[in-house]
Enzyme design. Structure first.
Site, PDB file in Angstrom:
ATOM      1  N   HIS A 362       0.434  -1.360   0.079  1.00 17.82           N
ATOM      2  CA  HIS A 362       0.245   0.045  -0.131  1.00 17.82           C
ATOM      3  C   HIS A 362       0.870   1.220   0.063  1.00 17.82           C
ATOM      4  O   HIS A 362       0.457   2.295   0.137  1.00 17.82           O
ATOM      5  CB  HIS A 362      -0.822   0.040   1.270  1.00 17.82           C
ATOM      6  CG  HIS A 362      -1.763  -1.141   1.332  1.00 17.82           C
ATOM      7  ND1 HIS A 362      -3.233  -1.106   0.921  1.00 17.82           N
ATOM      8  CD2 HIS A 362      -1.717  -2.392   1.739  1.00 17.82           C
ATOM      9  CE1 HIS A 362      -3.882  -2.196   1.105  1.00 17.82           C
ATOM     10  NE2 HIS A 362      -2.907  -3.202   1.620  1.00 17.82           N
ATOM     11  N   LYS A 554      -8.199  13.869   5.621  1.00 20.00           N
ATOM     12  CA  LYS A 554      -7.555  12.347   5.443  1.00 20.00           C
ATOM     13  C   LYS A 554      -6.169  12.798   6.313  1.00 20.00           C
ATOM     14  O   LYS A 554      -5.979  13.617   6.772  1.00 20.00           O
ATOM     15  CB  LYS A 554      -6.873  12.412   3.913  1.00 20.00           C
ATOM     16  CG  LYS A 554      -6.189  13.488   3.474  1.00 20.00           C
ATOM     17  CD  LYS A 554      -5.722  13.350   1.892  1.00 20.00           C
ATOM     18  CE  LYS A 554      -7.222  13.351   0.949  1.00 20.00           C
ATOM     19  NZ  LYS A 554      -6.971  12.789  -0.341  1.00 20.00           N
ATOM     20  N   ARG A 555      -5.282  11.650   6.527  1.00 23.34           N
ATOM     21  CA  ARG A 555      -4.396  11.706   7.714  1.00 23.34           C
ATOM     22  C   ARG A 555      -3.344  12.847   6.970  1.00 23.34           C
ATOM     23  O   ARG A 555      -3.222  13.041   5.784  1.00 23.34           O
ATOM     24  CB  ARG A 555      -3.625  10.425   7.680  1.00 23.34           C
ATOM     25  CG  ARG A 555      -4.039   9.377   8.458  1.00 23.34           C
ATOM     26  CD  ARG A 555      -3.890   9.728   9.771  1.00 23.34           C
ATOM     27  NE  ARG A 555      -2.604   9.983  10.422  1.00 23.34           N
ATOM     28  CZ  ARG A 555      -2.408   8.682  11.354  1.00 23.34           C
ATOM     29  NH1 ARG A 555      -3.264   7.750  11.663  1.00 23.34           N
ATOM     30  NH2 ARG A 555      -1.236   9.111  11.936  1.00 23.34           N
ATOM     31  N   LYS A 560       0.732  14.489   1.000  1.00 26.42           N
ATOM     32  CA  LYS A 560      -0.777  14.908   0.574  1.00 26.42           C
ATOM     33  C   LYS A 560      -0.807  16.140   0.573  1.00 26.42           C
ATOM     34  O   LYS A 560      -2.269  16.751   0.035  1.00 26.42           O
ATOM     35  CB  LYS A 560      -1.503  14.305   1.787  1.00 26.42           C
ATOM     36  CG  LYS A 560      -1.545  12.668   1.765  1.00 26.42           C
ATOM     37  CD  LYS A 560      -2.505  12.235   3.132  1.00 26.42           C
ATOM     38  CE  LYS A 560      -2.299  10.589   3.219  1.00 26.42           C
ATOM     39  NZ  LYS A 560      -3.009   9.986   2.166  1.00 26.42           N
ATOM     40  N   THR A 665      -8.634   6.337  -1.011  1.00 28.96           N
ATOM     41  CA  THR A 665      -9.745   5.856  -1.094  1.00 28.96           C
ATOM     42  C   THR A 665     -11.051   6.819  -0.539  1.00 28.96           C
ATOM     43  O   THR A 665     -12.063   6.635  -0.998  1.00 28.96           O
ATOM     44  CB  THR A 665      -9.993   4.663   0.044  1.00 28.96           C
ATOM     45  OG1 THR A 665      -9.189   5.119   1.140  1.00 28.96           O
ATOM     46  CG2 THR A 665      -9.326   3.253  -0.764  1.00 28.96           C
ATOM     47  N   LYS A 669     -15.332   7.766  -1.961  1.00 27.42           N
ATOM     48  CA  LYS A 669     -16.450   8.086  -0.923  1.00 27.42           C
ATOM     49  C   LYS A 669     -16.943   9.148  -1.515  1.00 27.42           C
ATOM     50  O   LYS A 669     -18.192   9.196  -1.616  1.00 27.42           O
ATOM     51  CB  LYS A 669     -16.051   7.932   0.334  1.00 27.42           C
ATOM     52  CG  LYS A 669     -15.393   6.402   1.010  1.00 27.42           C
ATOM     53  CD  LYS A 669     -14.535   6.726   2.163  1.00 27.42           C
ATOM     54  CE  LYS A 669     -13.680   5.444   2.324  1.00 27.42           C
ATOM     55  NZ  LYS A 669     -12.621   5.674   3.326  1.00 27.42           N
TER      56      LYS A 669
HETATM   57  C1  LIG Z   1       4.144   0.323  10.176  1.00 28.33           C
HETATM   58  C2  LIG Z   1       3.517   1.749  10.176  1.00 28.33           C
HETATM   59  C3  LIG Z   1       2.576   1.763   9.045  1.00 28.33           C
HETATM   60  C4  LIG Z   1       1.400   1.524   9.100  1.00 28.33           C
HETATM   61  C5  LIG Z   1       0.340   1.717   8.256  1.00 28.33           C
HETATM   62  C6  LIG Z   1       0.914   1.808   6.888  1.00 28.33           C
HETATM   63  C7  LIG Z   1      -0.012   1.961   5.879  1.00 28.33           C
HETATM   64  C8  LIG Z   1       0.482   0.987   4.582  1.00 28.33           C
HETATM   65  C9  LIG Z   1      -0.088   3.521   5.109  1.00 28.33           C
HETATM   66  C10 LIG Z   1      -1.544   3.555   4.468  1.00 28.33           C
HETATM   67  O1  LIG Z   1      -2.499   3.439   4.972  1.00 28.33           O
HETATM   68  N1  LIG Z   1      -1.448   3.623   3.152  1.00 28.33           N
HETATM   69  C11 LIG Z   1      -2.371   4.000   2.157  1.00 28.33           C
HETATM   70  O2  LIG Z   1      -3.242   2.587   1.846  1.00 28.33           O
HETATM   71  C12 LIG Z   1      -4.397   2.922   1.270  1.00 28.33           C
HETATM   72  C13 LIG Z   1      -5.305   1.875   0.975  1.00 28.33           C
HETATM   73  O3  LIG Z   1      -4.506   0.692   0.156  1.00 28.33           O
HETATM   74  C14 LIG Z   1      -4.096   3.762   0.001  1.00 28.33           C
HETATM   75  O4  LIG Z   1      -5.347   4.069  -0.681  1.00 28.33           O
HETATM   76  C15 LIG Z   1      -3.218   5.098   0.084  1.00 28.33           C
HETATM   77  O5  LIG Z   1      -2.976   5.505  -1.017  1.00 28.33           O
HETATM   78  C16 LIG Z   1      -1.906   4.693   1.062  1.00 28.33           C
HETATM   79  O6  LIG Z   1      -1.478   5.851   1.563  1.00 28.33           O
HETATM   80  C17 LIG Z   1       2.189   1.924   6.412  1.00 28.33           C
HETATM   81  C18 LIG Z   1       3.001   1.819   7.762  1.00 28.33           C
END
Ligand SMILES: CCc1ccc([C@H](C)CC(=O)N[C@@H]2O[C@H](CO)[C@@H](O)[C@H](O)[C@H]2O)cc1
Length: 818
Positions: A362, A554-555, A560, A665, A669
């Site tokens: 992701h 969003k975060r 972003k 995503t 929505k």
């Molecule tokens: C370990 C720390 C950590 C935790 C979560 C993440 C996630 C992968 C970050 C995330 O949420 N990425 C987002 O995933 C979405 C679902 O596929 C995408 O639509 C977003 O573009 C992407 O930034 C990375 C690193």
């Protein structure tokens, strides 16, 4: 088939009233003649839960009878939000419950507000998991989600004087009616210790003697499908002290210490790591990852062995989905069990591994993939490190035969990263051991093939696929926007679109219909009123409903580019200030809504939140501006706040520098709710352009293949004066906190401007001006809004899951017959 149909729970209002009052008395233990809204909510929740459990049992019976191939979805994060409304809608009993409650003097919506969000995740990946569980259930796929039952979810965001503060989210404070504690489904999980050799009937085996044990206990959350009786389970593990404790400790009198030590076990699953940037290399985070992987793998193998004799059938009955690299230790854990406990031998075990795992990434940024220091892994999981070395040895030997002695490439592809600190590359391990590697949008997958995983793509092009993300229309239209849901069903003449969203395209035929336009605008108005009331309640700010509700939620991340939005707002403010009364009349009033959490340790992101607040302070109190421009920061943005904000938005912003957002995503929505998008051509937005046409969006900015050249330019890069002006206004303290924002300005000036805010500023302002122009032409805007929703069908998580089931997991629907 089962001949006991009549045991089903009735859903007529009278039976529902009885059930609710019974739960008031016997579950909540309050007199049925005197209970408050929260107690009514708890009783209501338990009544709904009864119906979930009933369907869950029926589904399990079918699954164990048909013994289909099952999907096991492993994710460290699930952002479920609230369950009540979604459950009664998917069970098809919302109106019945609403009637029963009103006869008891309660309003369904009021009770629904009593429920807290289950925030067991950070952002995109976490909410995607939740949407995908809803689609797996609705499409009748035999699947189980595995995760962690954090006691503390994602922190509550408190804004004090414009600064983000984090508060622990102890969400289980008043219990959780949506889970069932499975006291009998527990597994021991081992840590530390040593590995010894043992000989068994002349065969040498490895034995891992752990240094520490904890117990994993299952908590089941029923996930109901929509328009089907199928109800699957999300099984979340909680750590408990293991009862295999050494009596020795107790006898030596330091009893209290011994018990405190036991207690420590619970901390393993206690808190969600709130940083969605990269792995912090923390031991507790690795313990969390292995804890849930070990419990899940033991549960999967136990279920398989309950009804199968040998492991030859394992790949035909089991598909394991790795949601990013966080669960990738599952590969090594299955290998360990097949080698050390099932004694299948390396080749057989390896053959099974390569057939059962699929991996979805992701992230796009090269530094994101998780690397685990060898020392840390070696001490916590000594046997697993050995197996990883063995997997790497076999892989590198094979690679040498395929690509020859290209040491640079061999070094890049190795699972073990040499260097001062040796690391295990979990992404390489996941790719090497998975039969399929998926990106989450077409562009993302291209970037994986050409950049991030180029070496592996050239070796195994067949492994690389993509499944563009999706969101569930059940939660994001039916639950969160009931008036739009009713309008769509009316004009399509059916509710079938709720299970078959491609039917939405039917709205296109009515895109010029004045009556639909009138009703469509009314629905948006209703939702804008609801959002405006929330804003007034949260921020004490009265906003004009005639203004364009411009939303950016969003975060908070530099890629972003929430900062670009703020610079655009300062420019708009500056322009209005220098206008005469007459010109001001032509200004399109805006309410700029921002929301999103910053990872607690992410200083730059926190500065961006503060900057928005000081700019808001200035503009919202500038009488010259009045309703022409209002800024609102919505605190503690989460799933249930999103359910309120998204239906009320006119325009939503998705400003990531091209090539940085894997998919996105929230944009999906907004699209489904007829909100127009102002966006860069990045992630899934590119596929949206194909679905609804660029004329129905406001696009801007450098395209992904233009970015590297622009970055090369550095100081030679031309940025518009307006950009320099607004940055200077911040630098000179126009909004206060002069020193505090210097570093923020440093990061966006000329060569440092890695995310190209300056380079994209001019086209960003053009896109914003185009949005203003379109907004004043109500019929044009409404048509664009209708066409946005009509073309949003592709972005349902039903389509995503269908593609995964057919092209990656090889699972078939297994529907409950009654
Ligand atoms: C370990 C720390 C950590 C935790 C979560 C993440 C996630 C992968 C970050 C995330 O949420 N990425 C987002 O995933 C979405 C679902 O596929 C995408 O639509 C977003 O573009 C992407 O930034 C990375 C690193």
């Amino acid at each position: 088939i089962f001949g006991f149909m009549d045991v089903f729970l009735e859903n007529d209002p009278l039976s529902l009233q009885k059930d609710i009052l019974d739960h008031v008395e016997f579950t909540v233990a309050k007199s049925r003649f005197n209970f408050d809204d929260f107690e009514a909510y708890q009783a209501l929740a338990h009544s709904v839960r009864d119906r979930l459990i009933e369907r869950w049992h029926d589904t399990q019976i079918i699954f164990s009878k048909k013994d289909p191939k099952r999907l096991y979805f492993l994710s460290l994060e699930f952002l479920m939000g609230r369950s009540l409304s979604n459950s009664v809608i998917n069970l098809g009993v919302r109106d019945q419950f609403a009637d029963a409650l009103s006869q008891l003097g309660f309003e369904f919506e009021v009770l629904a507000e009593q429920e807290g969000d289950a925030c067991l995740g950070n952002g995109g990946l976490a909410r995607l998991s939740a949407c995908q569980m809803d689609s797996l259930a609705t499409l009748d796929y035999p699947a189980i989600g595995y995760g962690l039952r954090y006691q503390y979810g994602l922190f509550r965001q408190i804004i004090l004087d414009g600064f983000q503060h984090e508060q622990p989210d102890y969400w289980l404070n008043f219990g959780n009616p949506w889970e069932i504690e499975r006291v009998h489904i527990t597994y021991p999980v081992k840590f530390y210790g040593t590995v010894t050799d043992e000989v068994l009937n002349q065969e040498k085996y490895k034995v891992w003697v752990p240094g520490e044990m904890v117990e994993a206990v299952a908590y089941d959350n029923p996930i109901p499908g929509y328009g089907t009786r199928n109800t699957i389970v999300l099984r979340l593990w909680a750590a408990k002290p293991s009862d295999q404790h050494n009596m020795e400790a107790y006898n030596t009198g330091d009893y209290v210490d011994a018990v405190v030590n036991r207690q420590k076990a619970e901390s393993i699953s206690s808190i969600l790591y709130p940083d969605d940037r990269s792995y912090q290399g923390k031991e507790l985070q690795l313990k969390q990852q292995y804890f849930f992987v070990s419990a899940s793998v033991q549960d999967i193998i136990r279920r398989f062995k309950d009804s199968h004799k040998n492991f030859d059938e394992f790949p035909e009955k089991v598909a394991l989905q790795l949601n990013d690299t966080h669960p990738s230790l599952a590969i090594v854990e299955v290998m360990r069990v097949l080698l050390d406990e099932e004694h299948l031998g390396w080749n057989k075990a390896w053959d099974i591994i390569c057939k059962i795992f699929s991996f979805t990434t992701h992230t796009v940024s090269p530094e994101a993939p998780v690397k685990i220091p060898v020392d840390l892994l070696g001490s916590l999981l000594p046997r697993h490190l050995q197996i990883i070395y063995d997997i790497n040895f076999h892989f590198v030997e094979k690679l040498k035969k395929m690509i020859g002695l290209d040491y640079d490439r061999l070094t890049r592809m190795s699972i073990v990263e040499e260097g001062a600190v040796k690391n295990i590359r979990m992404a390489n391990l996941s790719i090497i051991c998975s039969h399929t590697v998926n990106g989450v949008s077409r562009l993302h997958s291209e970037l994986l093939k050409t950049k991030l995983f180029k070496d592996f793509y050239e070796l195994w092009p067949h492994k690389f696929q993509y499944k563009t993300n999706g969101v569930t229309q059940r939660r994001w239209i039916v639950v969160s926007n009931p008036s739009l849901c009713a309008l769509i069903s009316k004009w399509l003449g059916t509710e079938a679109w709720i299970r078959d969203i491609d039917l939405l395209i039917g709205l296109k035929d009515h895109a010029d219909n004045a009556e639909l336009h009138q009703q469509w605008k009314m629905v948006k108005k209703v939702n804008k009123i609801r959002l405006a009331e929330y804003i007034e309640a949260m921020n004490g700010l009265k906003v004009s409903l005639d203004a364009m509700f411009d939303v950016h939620t969003k975060r908070v991340h530099e890629y972003k580019r929430q900062l670009l939005n703020i610079l655009g707002i300062i420019h708009r403010y500056d322009c209005i200030k220098s206008m005469n009364q007459n010109d001001r009349k032509k200004v399109v009033p805006r309410v700029c809504v921002m929301g999103g959490k910053a990872a607690p340790g992410y200083e730059m992101a926190k500065k961006i939140i503060k900057l928005f607040h000081v700019v808001a302070e200035k503009i919202n109190n500038d009488n010259d501006i009045g309703d022409l421009l209002k800024l609102v920061f919505i605190p503690d943005y989460n799933v249930s706040v999103a359910e309120l904000v998204i239906p009320g938005a006119d325009l939503s912003q998705h400003l990531s520098t091209a090539g940085h957002e894997a998919s996105g995503t929230s944009s999906m929505k907004f699209l489904m709710n007829g909100c127009l998008l102002l966006a860069t051509e990045d992630g899934s937005t590119i596929e949206m352009i194909e679905e609804i046409g660029q004329d129905n969006m406001f696009l801007f900015g450098a395209k992904v293949d233009e970015v590297p050249a622009l970055r090369e330019k550095g100081p030679a890069l031309k940025v518009p004066l307006q950009f320099l002006r607004v940055v200077r206004m911040i630098r000179e303290g126009h909004f206060g906190f002069k020193d505090y924002f210097q570093s923020l300005c440093d990061k966006i000036e000329c060569e440092n401007d890695y995310f190209l805010l300056g380079a994209d500023f001019a086209s960003y302002l053009e896109a914003q001006a185009a949005a203003d122009k379109a907004f004043v032409d109500e019929e044009r805007w409404t048509k664009m809004s209708i066409l946005s929703a009509a073309g949003s069908g592709k972005f349902s998580s039903d389509r995503t899951i269908q593609q995964y089931a057919e092209n990656t997991w090889g699972i078939q629907p297994c529907r409950c017959p009654f």
